[in-house]
Write a protein that holds these residues in place. Sequence first.
Motif, PDB file in Angstrom:
ATOM      1  N   GLY A 139      55.384  45.538  37.865  1.00  0.00           N
ATOM      2  CA  GLY A 139      55.205  44.071  38.281  1.00  0.00           C
ATOM      3  C   GLY A 139      56.495  43.513  37.662  1.00  0.00           C
ATOM      4  N   MET A 140      56.818  43.857  36.363  1.00  0.00           N
ATOM      5  CA  MET A 140      57.738  43.184  35.704  1.00  0.00           C
ATOM      6  C   MET A 140      59.091  43.949  36.199  1.00  0.00           C
ATOM      7  N   ARG A 141      59.364  44.770  36.658  1.00  0.00           N
ATOM      8  CA  ARG A 141      60.282  45.651  37.728  1.00  0.00           C
ATOM      9  C   ARG A 141      60.743  44.535  38.686  1.00  0.00           C
ATOM     10  N   ARG A 142      59.564  44.419  39.388  1.00  0.00           N
ATOM     11  CA  ARG A 142      59.634  43.630  40.654  1.00  0.00           C
ATOM     12  C   ARG A 142      60.240  42.148  40.306  1.00  0.00           C
ATOM     13  N   ARG A 143      59.615  41.572  39.329  1.00  0.00           N
ATOM     14  CA  ARG A 143      60.073  40.370  38.981  1.00  0.00           C
ATOM     15  C   ARG A 143      61.570  40.266  38.466  1.00  0.00           C
ATOM     16  N   LEU A 144      62.103  41.308  37.746  1.00  0.00           N
ATOM     17  CA  LEU A 144      63.440  41.575  37.605  1.00  0.00           C
ATOM     18  C   LEU A 144      64.185  41.415  38.706  1.00  0.00           C
ATOM     19  N   GLY A 145      63.759  42.223  39.712  1.00  0.00           N
ATOM     20  CA  GLY A 145      64.438  42.262  40.871  1.00  0.00           C
ATOM     21  C   GLY A 145      64.555  40.721  41.767  1.00  0.00           C
ATOM     22  N   THR A 163      54.884  42.109  47.184  1.00  0.00           N
ATOM     23  CA  THR A 163      53.615  42.442  46.285  1.00  0.00           C
ATOM     24  C   THR A 163      53.288  43.583  46.535  1.00  0.00           C
ATOM     25  N   ALA A 164      53.897  44.503  47.335  1.00  0.00           N
ATOM     26  CA  ALA A 164      53.366  45.907  47.656  1.00  0.00           C
ATOM     27  C   ALA A 164      53.295  46.843  46.433  1.00  0.00           C
ATOM     28  N   GLY A 165      52.053  47.192  46.300  1.00  0.00           N
ATOM     29  CA  GLY A 165      51.884  48.470  45.038  1.00  0.00           C
ATOM     30  C   GLY A 165      51.504  47.865  43.651  1.00  0.00           C
ATOM     31  N   LEU A 166      51.580  46.303  43.776  1.00  0.00           N
ATOM     32  CA  LEU A 166      51.165  45.582  42.478  1.00  0.00           C
ATOM     33  C   LEU A 166      49.744  45.368  42.218  1.00  0.00           C
ATOM     34  N   ASP A 167      49.171  45.441  40.985  1.00  0.00           N
ATOM     35  CA  ASP A 167      47.831  45.102  40.492  1.00  0.00           C
ATOM     36  C   ASP A 167      47.735  43.622  41.019  1.00  0.00           C
ATOM     37  N   PRO A 168      46.262  43.026  40.969  1.00  0.00           N
ATOM     38  CA  PRO A 168      45.933  41.896  41.385  1.00  0.00           C
ATOM     39  C   PRO A 168      46.716  40.745  40.292  1.00  0.00           C
ATOM     40  N   ASN A 169      46.913  41.113  38.967  1.00  0.00           N
ATOM     41  CA  ASN A 169      47.778  40.332  38.272  1.00  0.00           C
ATOM     42  C   ASN A 169      49.016  40.299  38.515  1.00  0.00           C
ATOM     43  N   LEU A 174      53.455  37.002  40.797  1.00  0.00           N
ATOM     44  CA  LEU A 174      54.788  36.859  41.820  1.00  0.00           C
ATOM     45  C   LEU A 174      54.309  35.725  42.673  1.00  0.00           C
ATOM     46  N   ARG A 175      53.010  35.391  43.128  1.00  0.00           N
ATOM     47  CA  ARG A 175      52.893  34.445  44.052  1.00  0.00           C
ATOM     48  C   ARG A 175      53.089  32.964  43.243  1.00  0.00           C
ATOM     49  N   GLU A 176      52.805  32.970  42.137  1.00  0.00           N
ATOM     50  CA  GLU A 176      52.983  31.719  41.215  1.00  0.00           C
ATOM     51  C   GLU A 176      54.474  31.405  41.094  1.00  0.00           C
TER      52      GLU A 176
END
Length: 245
Positions: A139-145, A163-169, A174-176
């Motif tokens: 999730g952090m790597r996706r947010r870095l991207g 959001t593919a492959g991310l846990d609910p948190n 990311l949605r927020e």
Amino acid sequence: MRIDITDVHRRYGDVEALVGLDLTVESGDAYGLVGTNGAGKSTLFGLIAAHDRPDSGRVLVGGRDVRAIGWRIREAIGVLPENPGFPPGGTGRGTLQFHADVRGIGSSPDDAAGRVAGAAATVGLADAIDRPIDGYSKGMRRRLGLAAALLANPAVLLLDEPTAGLDPNGVAALREILVRVREETDVTLLMATHALREAERVCDRVGVLDDGRLLAEGTPDELGAEYEDGLEGAFVSLTGGGRDA
């Protein structure tokens, strides 16, 4: 910045990736493109970002044909790929600084550094910006991207399965961020996703893409009203697919 796709065809050998596609995303809107794997979503993104060319038809961004202006349109576009790749061993700050340097972002070193810090803060990585990214969660790597995509304050933001492959948190975080980016900027957002709930919550309009054809589009409520079980019912009825997230 408005996106206009008009009668676009793209073929790779015997495979028709896009077949007479017509699609409009109004300036400042968020559009969710939902479809199964191989529906043509990634092909469309490549055309909009001028990484590829259609066999026929027109792709306009801000009223300008991307075939005519080529690489210059990329200055107005931020892209978050499904699996953003980063050099190993670097920190979040170093990675964002690298992207800033490559794209020539910032009028001075101090300006570029400010852009890096601001983008990290936008995606909730201010406290982790100097940590090695090898220790980042998915999730952090996706947010870095996403931070890298936002560095240039793009007019258009393309999100490929964010959001593919991310846990609910991770999905919720990311949605927020995306909702906040929409509230605070006039960016035009086009999101390709399997996650129907995220399309419903983030996007103004949703289109169902299958085998390179746009089968239906409208607001989530409009599509949901036409089919039992709402947007999921529309997706299953039109594509034979199921909900992925």
